[in-house]
Design a protein around this motif. Structure first.
Motif, PDB file in Angstrom:
ATOM      1  N   VAL A 379     -49.237  13.281 -74.167  1.00 22.57           N
ATOM      2  CA  VAL A 379     -50.195  12.178 -74.327  1.00 22.57           C
ATOM      3  C   VAL A 379     -51.318  12.269 -73.302  1.00 22.57           C
ATOM      4  O   VAL A 379     -52.487  12.006 -73.619  1.00 22.57           O
ATOM      5  CB  VAL A 379     -49.456  10.825 -74.252  1.00 22.57           C
ATOM      6  N   HIS A 402     -43.549   6.000 -78.612  1.00 23.35           N
ATOM      7  CA  HIS A 402     -44.008   4.705 -78.095  1.00 23.35           C
ATOM      8  C   HIS A 402     -43.389   4.371 -76.752  1.00 23.35           C
ATOM      9  O   HIS A 402     -43.892   3.503 -76.040  1.00 23.35           O
ATOM     10  CB  HIS A 402     -43.680   3.591 -79.090  1.00 23.35           C
ATOM     11  N   ILE A 409     -50.162   6.206 -72.697  1.00 27.72           N
ATOM     12  CA  ILE A 409     -50.962   5.646 -73.790  1.00 27.72           C
ATOM     13  C   ILE A 409     -51.872   4.533 -73.268  1.00 27.72           C
ATOM     14  O   ILE A 409     -53.062   4.457 -73.606  1.00 27.72           O
ATOM     15  CB  ILE A 409     -50.047   5.127 -74.918  1.00 27.72           C
ATOM     16  N   ASN A 412     -54.741   6.067 -71.287  1.00 32.21           N
ATOM     17  CA  ASN A 412     -55.798   6.555 -72.178  1.00 32.21           C
ATOM     18  C   ASN A 412     -56.671   5.404 -72.667  1.00 32.21           C
ATOM     19  O   ASN A 412     -57.898   5.527 -72.772  1.00 32.21           O
ATOM     20  CB  ASN A 412     -55.185   7.282 -73.375  1.00 32.21           C
ATOM     21  N   TYR A 421     -52.256   8.375 -82.531  1.00 30.27           N
ATOM     22  CA  TYR A 421     -50.833   8.610 -82.276  1.00 30.27           C
ATOM     23  C   TYR A 421     -50.090   8.465 -83.612  1.00 30.27           C
ATOM     24  O   TYR A 421     -50.238   7.458 -84.304  1.00 30.27           O
ATOM     25  CB  TYR A 421     -50.300   7.590 -81.270  1.00 30.27           C
ATOM     26  N   LEU A 446     -46.392  -1.496 -78.124  1.00 31.37           N
ATOM     27  CA  LEU A 446     -47.767  -1.006 -78.097  1.00 31.37           C
ATOM     28  C   LEU A 446     -48.784  -1.982 -78.674  1.00 31.37           C
ATOM     29  O   LEU A 446     -49.992  -1.753 -78.562  1.00 31.37           O
ATOM     30  CB  LEU A 446     -47.862   0.311 -78.883  1.00 31.37           C
ATOM     31  N   SER A 476     -58.684   3.676 -81.057  1.00 29.04           N
ATOM     32  CA  SER A 476     -57.505   4.500 -81.220  1.00 29.04           C
ATOM     33  C   SER A 476     -56.599   3.866 -82.267  1.00 29.04           C
ATOM     34  O   SER A 476     -56.668   2.659 -82.527  1.00 29.04           O
ATOM     35  CB  SER A 476     -56.750   4.637 -79.897  1.00 29.04           C
ATOM     36  N   TYR A 478     -52.453   3.858 -83.913  1.00 28.39           N
ATOM     37  CA  TYR A 478     -51.050   4.287 -83.954  1.00 28.39           C
ATOM     38  C   TYR A 478     -50.621   4.233 -85.408  1.00 28.39           C
ATOM     39  O   TYR A 478     -50.537   3.165 -86.011  1.00 28.39           O
ATOM     40  CB  TYR A 478     -50.159   3.381 -83.105  1.00 28.39           C
TER      41      TYR A 478
END
Length: 635
Positions: A379, A402, A409, A412, A421, A446, A476, A478
Motif C-alpha cells: 500500500v 483493510h 491507507i 495515502n 483498493y 475504512l 480514491s 475501495y
C-alpha cells in the motif's frame, strides 16, 4: 462422486502405534496414516489445504509423538501452527491420537465442526491462526506469562516460508533473544511455495540461516520430511542452544509423501502449484489415495503388520462451486481498460489467481508488481506510484487489505494520493476458511477515511461500471468484491450508469423497503421477497452499491415512499452501510421518518457451508423473511 471416500479408523491408529516399538518407524507410520485421513477430510469438505498439510506431516508427527512433554495438558509443552494452512493435517494427527473426536473427520469446514484455520474454540488450538506472521509474538507473550507465574514449558511454532514476508515476523525476533527465550523453538516449513507460486519468484528470502543468526537466534537446518533428520535436529537444538530461541529451517516438499500432490512432480515450466487450496479432482483423489495407502502398507509390512483397514464412507461431498466469480470478471475488465489508460498499474499480495489478475499480468507484465505477503509495503508502494503520476490498483483479500495496511491507507489519504483498493473474498462467504478470512468489518474499518469511496457491485455489468467509476473519480475507491459465484437473481439485476450515493430499485413493492449491496445479500433479499408474497407482503428491494456515501436527495425520496426501511448487509451490524443510511436519515430533518432497522452479523462469523453460515447469522432468505415479517407485525 461415483465411489466412496475411504479413511483410516481410530482403532487402526491405536493398533499401529501400539505395535511399532522403534520410535522413528512409528513416526513414519503415523504420518502416513495422517496423510490418508487429511486427503479424506479435504475431499469431503470440498476445500482445504493439502499441500501445506502434507509438507508439515512428518514434523507434526515427530513433535506430537516424541518431542513435547505432557502435551495437551494445562501446563505441558505447547505446539501451534502460525501459518494455519496445515490445519487439516494437524486435525488428522490429533484425531489419530484420540485428542479430538473421531467423528470430526467428517466435519472439516462444517458448522460446529473443525474450522478451515485453527481457532481457540477447538480443543488443543492455543491460538487463532490464518492471518499470517503472529506466531512468534504470541509465543513470546505466552512464555512471559509462564515466567511471571512460575511455570516453565517449551513452546514450538511452525511458520511457512511465504509467511516470512510478513513484517511482524522480523519485528518479533530480537525480543526473543533479548529475553533469552530458550523455551521457544520456531520451525520454518521451507517448502519453497506460497499461495500461487515459488517463493523465490515472489520475494526471495535470501540466506535464511544468516538472517536468523544476525538476530542472535540459534539456527539449525534439516530435511523436514525425514524423521531421522528431524529427531537429530531437535536433539541438537536442546544440546547447543539451551538458553536461546532457536529456529529449525526444515526443508520440505509441498505435498510431500504423495507424488500426485508433490511440488517436485510439477511439469517443467509450470508456474502455479495446483494443490495449495481446494479439493482434488476425482482423478487426483483416486491416484493420491492409492499412492498413500500403498506407502502406508509398505511401512506396516516391514513390521509384520497386516493390511491397513480402511472404512468406506458414502459421504455427501460438498459440491464444487460453479459459475463466474466477480474477481474473474474484474481481471478481464481491468485488462481491457488498461489498454486505453496507460497510467494504470496493478499491485498484488501473493493472490494473483484469487484476485483475477492473471489476464492483466500477462498482458502488461511491466505494469504488474507482485509484492508478496506484505500488504503494508504494497500500500505504501502504491502511494509512491500515485505520487509519481500513476493510478495504482492494489489487490488482496479484503480481510487482509483493510486491516494490515489500515494506517498506510489512511496515510495515502492524508497525502491526497489517488489509489484504487480492490478487496476480494469480501463478506461472510465463503465460510469454509473461517473468520480469519471472512471480511465483515472492512466497511467500518475504512468508511471514515477521508477521500475514500467504498463501492460493492452486484454483478458483472455493475462491476464494469464500478471500474469505470474508479477511473473517472477524483477520489480514491475501495472496491469490495464477493468471491463466491454470482447467484442468478443478482446476475439478472439490470445495471446502468452509477451515480454516487444513489441506489436503484430492483424489485418493485409497496411501502416495506429493503436495501442491500452486492450479489450475496441482494440474492437472499430477492428470494425472501418471493417468500413474503405468500404472507401478503410486497417487499421492495433496492440495490445501493455505495457503502459509505449516501445521496441526501435520493434517500429523502426513498424514505418518503417507505413505512419500514431495512438495510441488510454482508457485514457486522455496527459501522457498516446501515449506520451510514441511518445517519443520513437523521440528518435529513424529514418531518416523519420510516421505521428503520439494520440487519447484519452480530457475532464472529461461523465456519461452514454457505447455507449453514447464512442461516446461522440470520441472513438466509428464509430467516430474512421471518425477520422482516416480525418487524412489520410489531409496528
Amino acid at each position: 462422486m461415483p465411489y466412496p471416500l475411504r479413511r483410516v479408523p481410530l482403532r487402526e491408529f491405536e493398533r499401529v502405534l501400539a505395535s511399532i516399538g522403534e520410535p522413528r518407524a512409528r513416526t513414519r507410520a503415523f504420518a502416513a496414516l495422517c496423510r490418508i485421513n487429511t486427503l479424506y477430510m479435504v475431499t469431503r469438505a470440498g476445500s482445504g489445504h493439502l499441500g501445506s498439510s502434507f509438507s508439515a506431516a512428518d514434523l507434526v508427527a515427530h513433535l506430537l509423538l516424541h518431542e513435547l512433554d505432557e502435551p495437551h495438558t494445562e501446563h505441558g509443552d505447547v505446539y501451534f501452527s502460525s501459518k494455519g494452512h496445515d490445519a487439516p493435517g494437524l486435525y488428522a494427527a490429533l484425531i489419530g491420537l484420540g485428542k479430538l473426536p473421531e467423528e470430526d473427520l467428517h466435519r472439516l469446514r462444517r458448522l460446529g465442526g473443525l474450522p478451515g484455520h485453527p481457532d481457540v474454540h477447538t480443543p488443543h488450538m492455543p491460538f487463532n491462526t490464518g492471518s499470517l506472521g503472529m506466531g512468534v509474538s504470541k509465543a513470546k507473550g505466552l512464555i512471559l506469562a509462564d515466567r511471571l507465574q512460575g511455570r516453565r514449558r517449551r513452546v514450538f511454532v511452525t511458520m511457512g516460508d511465504g509467511e516470512l514476508q510478513e513484517g511482524q515476523v522480523w519485528e518479533s525476533l530480537a525480543g526473543a533473544v533479548h529475553h533469552r527465550m530458550g523455551e521457544l523453538t520456531l520451525v520454518v516449513d521451507h517448502n519453497k511455495i506460497q499461495s500461487d507460486t515459488w517463493v523465490q519468484d515472489v520475494s526471495d528470502l535470501g540466506d535464511l540461516e544468516a538472517k536468523f543468526r544476525s538476530y542472535g537466534w540459534g539456527v539449525l537446518r534439516c530435511d523436514g520430511n525425514d524423521v531421522d533428520a528431524l529427531a537429530e535436529a531437535f536433539t541438537t537444538r536442546r544440546e547447543r542452544f539451551p538458553q536461546l530461541p532457536a529456529v529449525l529451517i526444515a526443508d520440505t516438499v509441498k505435498g510431500a509423501g504423495c507424488a500426485t500432490f508433490a511440488a517436485t512432480s510439477m511439469p517443467e515450466g509450470e508456474w502455479r502449484y495446483r494443490f495449495h487450496s481446494g479439493a482434488p479432482s476425482d482423478e487426483d483423489y483416486l491416484a493420491a489415495h492409492a499412492e498413500l495407502v500403498k506407502a502406508a502398507e509398505e511401512i506396516l509390512a516391514r513390521h509384520d503388520l497386516g493390511p491397513l483397514e480402511l472404512l468406506p464412507e458414502e459421504a455427501r461431498v460438498a459440491p464444487r462451486p460453479t459459475g463466474k466469480r466477480l474477481p474473474e470478471v474484474y481481471g478481464e475488465v481491468l485488462r481491457d481498460r488498461a489498454g486505453s489508460h496507460p497510467a494504470i498499474v496493478a499491485l498484488d499480495a501473493d493472490l494473483v489467481l484469487d484476485t483475477g489478475l492473471i489476464p492483466f499480468s500477462r498482458t502488461f507484465p511491466d505494469r504488474f508488481f507482485e509484492c508478496g505477503i506484505a500488504e503494508q509495503d504494497m500500500v505504501s508502494m502504491a502511494g509512491g506510484l500515485a505520487a509519481g503520476g500513476l493510478l495504482p490498483f492494489v489487490h488482496s483479500f479484503s480481510c487482509f487489505l483493510h486491516a494490515r495496511p489500515n494506517e498506510q491507507i489512511y496515510n495515502n489519504a492524508t497525502e491526497g494520493r489517488r489509489v484504487v483498493y480492490v478487496g476480494s473474498l469480501a463478506g461472510l462467504l465463503p465460510a469454509g476458511p473461517g473468520h480469519s478470512h471472512q471480511a465483515v468489518r472492512d466497511v467500518s474499518a475504512l468508511g471514515a477515511v477521508p477521500g475514500l469511496v467504498m463501492l460493492e457491485p452486484a454483478n458483472a455489468a455493475e462491476l464494469a461500471a464500478a471500474v469505470d467509476f474508479c477511473l473517472e473519480s477524483d477520489e480514491s475507491v475501495y472496491l469490495r468484491l464477493t468471491s463466491v459465484p454470482v447467484p442468478d437473481e443478482s446476475a439478472n439485476i439490470p445495471s446502468g450508469p452509477l451515480r454516487l450515493g444513489r441506489g436503484r430499485t430492483v424489485r418493485e413493492g409497496d411501502r416495506v423497503v429493503a436495501v442491500a449491496a452486492g450479489p450475496v445479500m441482494l440474492a437472499q433479499l430477492l428470494r425472501a421477497a418471493e417468500l413474503l408474497t405468500a404472507e401478503g407482503v410486497r417487499l421492495r428491494v433496492v440495490n445501493l452499491p455505495w457503502l459509505n456515501r449516501i445521496d441526501e436527495e435520493w434517500l429523502t425520496q426513498l424514505a418518503a415512499e417507505a413505512d419500514t426501511l431495512l438495510v441488510v448487509e454482508n457485514h457486522y451490524r455496527h459501522g457498516g452501510q446501515a449506520d451510514a443510511v441511518a445517519r443520513a436519515l437523521l440528518e435529513s430533518q424529514l418531518p416523519e421518518l420510516p421505521d428503520f432497522h439494520g440487519i447484519g452479523l452480530t457475532e464472529v462469523p461461523v465456519c461452514g457451508t454457505e447455507e449453514e453460515a447464512l442461516d446461522a447469522h440470520g441472513l438466509s432468505a428464509r430467516r430474512l423473511a421471518d425477520q422482516i415479517l416480525k418487524t412489520i407485525r410489531s409496528r
